[in-house]
Design a protein around this motif. Sequence first.
Motif, PDB file in Angstrom:
ATOM      1  N   PRO A 143       0.804  -1.238   0.000  1.00  0.00           N
ATOM      2  CA  PRO A 143       0.000   0.000   0.000  1.00  0.00           C
ATOM      3  C   PRO A 143       0.829   1.277   0.000  1.00  0.00           C
ATOM      4  O   PRO A 143       0.315   2.337  -0.346  1.00  0.00           O
ATOM      5  CB  PRO A 143      -0.835  -0.124   1.288  1.00  0.00           C
ATOM      6  N   TRP A 144       2.107   1.184   0.385  1.00  0.00           N
ATOM      7  CA  TRP A 144       2.963   2.373   0.387  1.00  0.00           C
ATOM      8  C   TRP A 144       3.818   2.474  -0.881  1.00  0.00           C
ATOM      9  O   TRP A 144       4.613   3.387  -1.029  1.00  0.00           O
ATOM     10  CB  TRP A 144       3.884   2.348   1.616  1.00  0.00           C
ATOM     11  N   ASP A 145       3.653   1.515  -1.803  1.00  0.00           N
ATOM     12  CA  ASP A 145       4.512   1.456  -2.984  1.00  0.00           C
ATOM     13  C   ASP A 145       4.409   2.758  -3.777  1.00  0.00           C
ATOM     14  O   ASP A 145       3.316   3.222  -4.112  1.00  0.00           O
ATOM     15  CB  ASP A 145       4.105   0.265  -3.857  1.00  0.00           C
ATOM     16  N   GLY A 146       5.564   3.333  -4.095  1.00  0.00           N
ATOM     17  CA  GLY A 146       5.608   4.581  -4.840  1.00  0.00           C
ATOM     18  C   GLY A 146       5.600   5.826  -3.984  1.00  0.00           C
ATOM     19  O   GLY A 146       5.859   6.923  -4.484  1.00  0.00           O
ATOM     20  N   TRP A 147       5.335   5.693  -2.691  1.00  0.00           N
ATOM     21  CA  TRP A 147       5.319   6.850  -1.790  1.00  0.00           C
ATOM     22  C   TRP A 147       6.655   7.010  -1.066  1.00  0.00           C
ATOM     23  O   TRP A 147       7.147   8.125  -0.900  1.00  0.00           O
ATOM     24  CB  TRP A 147       4.195   6.706  -0.758  1.00  0.00           C
ATOM     25  N   GLU A 148       7.214   5.884  -0.613  1.00  0.00           N
ATOM     26  CA  GLU A 148       8.497   5.945   0.069  1.00  0.00           C
ATOM     27  C   GLU A 148       9.357   4.777  -0.408  1.00  0.00           C
ATOM     28  O   GLU A 148       8.833   3.692  -0.699  1.00  0.00           O
ATOM     29  CB  GLU A 148       8.330   5.885   1.590  1.00  0.00           C
ATOM     30  N   GLN A 149      10.648   5.008  -0.506  1.00  0.00           N
ATOM     31  CA  GLN A 149      11.592   3.987  -0.960  1.00  0.00           C
ATOM     32  C   GLN A 149      11.959   3.138   0.254  1.00  0.00           C
ATOM     33  O   GLN A 149      12.758   3.540   1.092  1.00  0.00           O
ATOM     34  CB  GLN A 149      12.850   4.634  -1.545  1.00  0.00           C
ATOM     35  N   LEU A 150      11.358   1.965   0.347  1.00  0.00           N
ATOM     36  CA  LEU A 150      11.524   1.120   1.530  1.00  0.00           C
ATOM     37  C   LEU A 150      12.047  -0.248   1.147  1.00  0.00           C
ATOM     38  O   LEU A 150      11.742  -0.765   0.064  1.00  0.00           O
ATOM     39  CB  LEU A 150      10.190   0.960   2.257  1.00  0.00           C
ATOM     40  N   GLU A 151      12.789  -0.834   2.042  1.00  0.00           N
ATOM     41  CA  GLU A 151      13.221  -2.217   1.930  1.00  0.00           C
ATOM     42  C   GLU A 151      12.513  -3.019   3.014  1.00  0.00           C
ATOM     43  O   GLU A 151      12.040  -2.465   4.017  1.00  0.00           O
ATOM     44  CB  GLU A 151      14.746  -2.322   2.075  1.00  0.00           C
ATOM     45  N   PRO A 152      12.404  -4.348   2.827  1.00  0.00           N
ATOM     46  CA  PRO A 152      11.636  -5.165   3.769  1.00  0.00           C
ATOM     47  C   PRO A 152      12.006  -4.902   5.223  1.00  0.00           C
ATOM     48  O   PRO A 152      13.173  -4.909   5.612  1.00  0.00           O
ATOM     49  CB  PRO A 152      11.982  -6.592   3.355  1.00  0.00           C
TER      50      PRO A 152
ATOM     51  N   PRO B 224       6.855   3.104   6.566  1.00  0.00           N
ATOM     52  CA  PRO B 224       6.707   4.504   6.156  1.00  0.00           C
ATOM     53  C   PRO B 224       6.760   5.432   7.362  1.00  0.00           C
ATOM     54  O   PRO B 224       6.263   5.106   8.453  1.00  0.00           O
ATOM     55  CB  PRO B 224       5.322   4.534   5.500  1.00  0.00           C
ATOM     56  N   THR B 225       7.353   6.584   7.167  1.00  0.00           N
ATOM     57  CA  THR B 225       7.438   7.577   8.243  1.00  0.00           C
ATOM     58  C   THR B 225       6.569   8.792   7.976  1.00  0.00           C
ATOM     59  O   THR B 225       6.055   9.416   8.905  1.00  0.00           O
ATOM     60  CB  THR B 225       8.896   8.031   8.433  1.00  0.00           C
ATOM     61  N   GLY B 226       6.392   9.123   6.681  1.00  0.00           N
ATOM     62  CA  GLY B 226       5.589  10.298   6.361  1.00  0.00           C
ATOM     63  C   GLY B 226       4.123  10.091   6.652  1.00  0.00           C
ATOM     64  O   GLY B 226       3.440  10.970   7.172  1.00  0.00           O
ATOM     65  N   PHE B 227       3.611   8.908   6.301  1.00  0.00           N
ATOM     66  CA  PHE B 227       2.208   8.575   6.563  1.00  0.00           C
ATOM     67  C   PHE B 227       2.153   7.143   7.053  1.00  0.00           C
ATOM     68  O   PHE B 227       2.410   6.205   6.301  1.00  0.00           O
ATOM     69  CB  PHE B 227       1.365   8.756   5.303  1.00  0.00           C
ATOM     70  N   ASN B 228       1.864   6.961   8.309  1.00  0.00           N
ATOM     71  CA  ASN B 228       1.739   5.640   8.925  1.00  0.00           C
ATOM     72  C   ASN B 228       0.845   5.803  10.143  1.00  0.00           C
ATOM     73  O   ASN B 228       1.317   5.988  11.263  1.00  0.00           O
ATOM     74  CB  ASN B 228       3.109   5.083   9.318  1.00  0.00           C
ATOM     75  N   PRO B 229      -0.466   5.787   9.943  1.00  0.00           N
ATOM     76  CA  PRO B 229      -1.399   6.143  11.008  1.00  0.00           C
ATOM     77  C   PRO B 229      -1.212   5.322  12.288  1.00  0.00           C
ATOM     78  O   PRO B 229      -0.946   4.112  12.237  1.00  0.00           O
ATOM     79  CB  PRO B 229      -2.761   5.882  10.379  1.00  0.00           C
ATOM     80  N   VAL B 230      -1.380   6.005  13.402  1.00  0.00           N
ATOM     81  CA  VAL B 230      -1.320   5.383  14.719  1.00  0.00           C
ATOM     82  C   VAL B 230      -2.645   5.657  15.422  1.00  0.00           C
ATOM     83  O   VAL B 230      -3.082   6.815  15.534  1.00  0.00           O
ATOM     84  CB  VAL B 230      -0.146   5.923  15.549  1.00  0.00           C
ATOM     85  N   ALA B 231      -3.273   4.600  15.894  1.00  0.00           N
ATOM     86  CA  ALA B 231      -4.548   4.705  16.601  1.00  0.00           C
ATOM     87  C   ALA B 231      -4.298   4.490  18.089  1.00  0.00           C
ATOM     88  O   ALA B 231      -3.765   3.453  18.488  1.00  0.00           O
ATOM     89  CB  ALA B 231      -5.528   3.656  16.069  1.00  0.00           C
TER      90      ALA B 231
END
Length: 1003
Positions: free
Chosen positions: A99-108, A112-119
């Motif tokens: 779901p974060w593909d294309g938003w942040e360059q991540l490895e396994p 994500p840090t910019g958008f990663n909701p916390v409830a």
Amino acid sequence: MRPELDRVADPGYVSENRLPAHSDHRWFRDAAEAASGRSVFEQSLGGTWRFHYAPNPAEVVPGFEDPGFDVSGWDEIPVPAHIQLEGYDRAQYTNVQYPWDGWEQLEPGQVPTGFNPVASYRRDFALEAAPAEGETVSVVFEGAESAVSVWVNGRWIGYATDSFTPSEFDITEALVPGVNVIAAQVIKWSSGSWLEDQDMFRFSGLFRDVVLRRRPAVHAEDLRVTTTLADDLASAEVRLEVALQGEGTVSARLEGVGELHDAGDGVLAVRVESPRLWSPESPALYELLVEVRDAAGTVTEVVPQAVGIRRFAIEDGLLRLNGRRVVFHGVNRHEFGLQGRVMTREQTEADLQVLKRINVNAIRTSHYPNNSFFYELADRYGFLVIDEMNLETHGMWDRLRYLGAGVEEAFPGDRPEWKPALLDRAANVLERDKNHPSVVIWSCGNESYGGTGIRDVADWFRANDSRPVHYEGVDWDPRHPDTTDVLSRMYTPVRDIEPYLAAHPGKPFILCEYAHAMGNSFGGVQGYLELAYREPRFQGGFIWDFSDQALPLVDPHGREFLGYGGDFGEAPHDGDFCGNGIFFADHSPSPKVQEVAKLYQGLQVTVGRTAFTVENRLLATASSAYACVVTLAREGEVLASATVETDAAPGGSAEYPLPVTVPAEPGEYVVHVSFRLREGTAWADAGHEVAWGQGVFGAWAPPASVGAAPLRLVHGIHNTGVHGERFHALFSRLHGGLGSYRFGDAADGGRELLTGVVRPNFWHAPTSNERGWGGPAEDGAWLIASRYLRVSPDSRDPEVTQLDDGSVRVVYRYPLPVQPATVCELAYRVDAAGRVEVTQTMELSDALPELPEFGVLLGTRPELDRWRWYGDGPEECYVDRREGARLGVHEVPVAEALTPYLNPQEAGSRTGVRWAEVTDARGTGLRLDAEGGMEFSALPWTPDEIEAARHPNELPPSVRTVLRPALMRRGVGGDDSWGARTLPEYRLPRTGTLRFRFGFTGV
């Protein structure tokens, strides 16, 4: 402490202070309480919690877990629920894409840090009963997506990942007298989210119940129940192992059998003579009542445990249940409804009831463990379950398949840092579900390629349980073939299965996914069932899938509709690829269910003119268990009915004479043989049909036209008129076709029944399968030919002939805008009674694109909104999906005839239609017929209008009823929705002459 982002992103940080996984048994104060189902040791914390939403970890509220922190101004949210369905974040549907593909360059592992909701959740609670001396209290989060942190009274309790199995924590030391404060924080994406890339909507939050559990000082922490069945099935041994906490003793009694005795090594056992065996048809359960006493002999708890005596194993190279070869009549089932993955026990039970009613005997829990009550219900209703651990890394697998990455980049592959998380997820599902007889196979997950990590999971399953292990990924990564005990593939065409088996000897074979039922689909599936009963090693498969995944929305005009990928403002997404169900999103049956029920029926019935044969494919039930009713009918009218006593044994067949006589007089007769429940069950009422077969004898012919006065032929400047006593037809030179047909005795010439020129039609709104393999691009010339039919000077001037029998023949020839050029001819023969016979002819060349359909489009008045027909039905059917349709007289309102697939497409047609009447409330309208049968639909919209809508609510107000008689429409296809074409035998011919003849008249 509070987990920092780097810890949440650590693959090795699987849990902290979480209690070890254990069996899902419940414990009660005494036998009477156990019988009531309400345990004094349990307290639900479901309901309203205070809630704070942060779009990323940097914006969480520090110190909220402290009891003194004021949360009175916070929002309220129900638990269980997905936060995305309560006004926070947004729902997101993706299939393969992370779901974060294309938003942040991540490895396994990275999150994500910019958008990663916390409830952040908080609520107060008081224990319903104070803990007795020595008792402990735990809190159980049955489902938290994707990682949960827990505090009680400001004290740090623990952390856990694995969204789909319980996370349980001991909170005894943190409790205080009176009111307590529990706080939980759920992060949407943790390192574990890399292992949860299932084809599904992406949510977060506390989506299953939260429960407090008290444990007595002496407590059965874990049960392991095993059954051993004698080779001759005449006796069995039931064995019980209990992990006891505290000093005490355990005794147990098996209902109707007796006390278990000490068998040594801490095992209790009992021998059962002539056991009632558990199977999908007869899910016999014994109750094992376990009694726990402390050292003083006082009962501290009783544990009721359902026990199913059965043997499921690979024997002689085949999967067998109680010695009998199994064929899985299966479905894949996401735990999903209109509230997302928030499912109640009642909703789940309703799902299993409808699956029983359509002869499904097996479920794969795609692709994660379900709520524990699912397995309890599967035990009781009788389903063979492939229990799948929570693992899918499809998005990373595509890095290998499409981006050319090497096998060393497989994920989780051979990466040692991920092995603890994999083994943790395996233990969570096995330890919880091990005592359920419905669970017959453990699955290592789905679409995660291969590697030593998954191999080690399989070895762990085998080391801890005797059930076979399944993993389909070995077909893609064959480096570790012992990862799976069962050969497994997805969406293999039926023609390729036997060659595959010849090349891969030694193991039984299943299709863990097949018949991708996206949109109007599920065609050609009968070949799989035929092969499963011809080839022993092919042991069936699991339809993808049970129901559409879609969520309720309201459009700007206040109209409700069901949303799919992209409807929630999310990106990336995968559109309507979530609409794969044989049931709709509200779990009501789609027309595909008609076919599933027929193909999966356990009694195969072949009807001849004087006798019928019953082939019994059931495992443990003779045909005598069902009432057999034989009916003789002609054109929907029942002529005779009788019952027959049958007794075909499981695995056998028998022939029985028909108790009715098929008349020798001309006409078409239907003999229907129906097997029905003699008595009601938990899943259906008495009389429910479990199997049927039909025999059709003779032939239907349209009635002969009655005599009438001679026709009056008028050659006008722009129109040729053909007039009779009760009808008037006008053939237009300007518009190139039959433009008016009036019928009736009125002084003004009768009632106009056409709303436009009759036209040849070669196109329909593309189905999901056709879009998947690129049909619209390949076949687009036929769209042009249908929508923009060229009416040349030659075609405007029809050929008109008065025939010797008094009828009039009018012929139009349309040069079509296709390459190479061809001509479609519509020839009308009008008789004195007002019947118009239409013959459509066209020459084909294999250089032309394949035809989606070959027929005619007639627009009629919108008040003609009742459709009654003699043909296949009652539900929608197509040339490759008509096994479940039965010949008879059926009816449906035109307004309901277009099946409401998530994305509007070709739908609502019926095959084998001898005649169809489309009338208004007074019964006046049009009757169409075709000797030999036709395909026919009556819908409120044209194919163009259907194709233009993305959702059913976008269809325009209806201004006509659209009739589409056809020689044939292309079959809907059924292998998969992204590349498999309709099987050749269900496509229109590519060469030669196509000829379609039907007639119509006013009624």
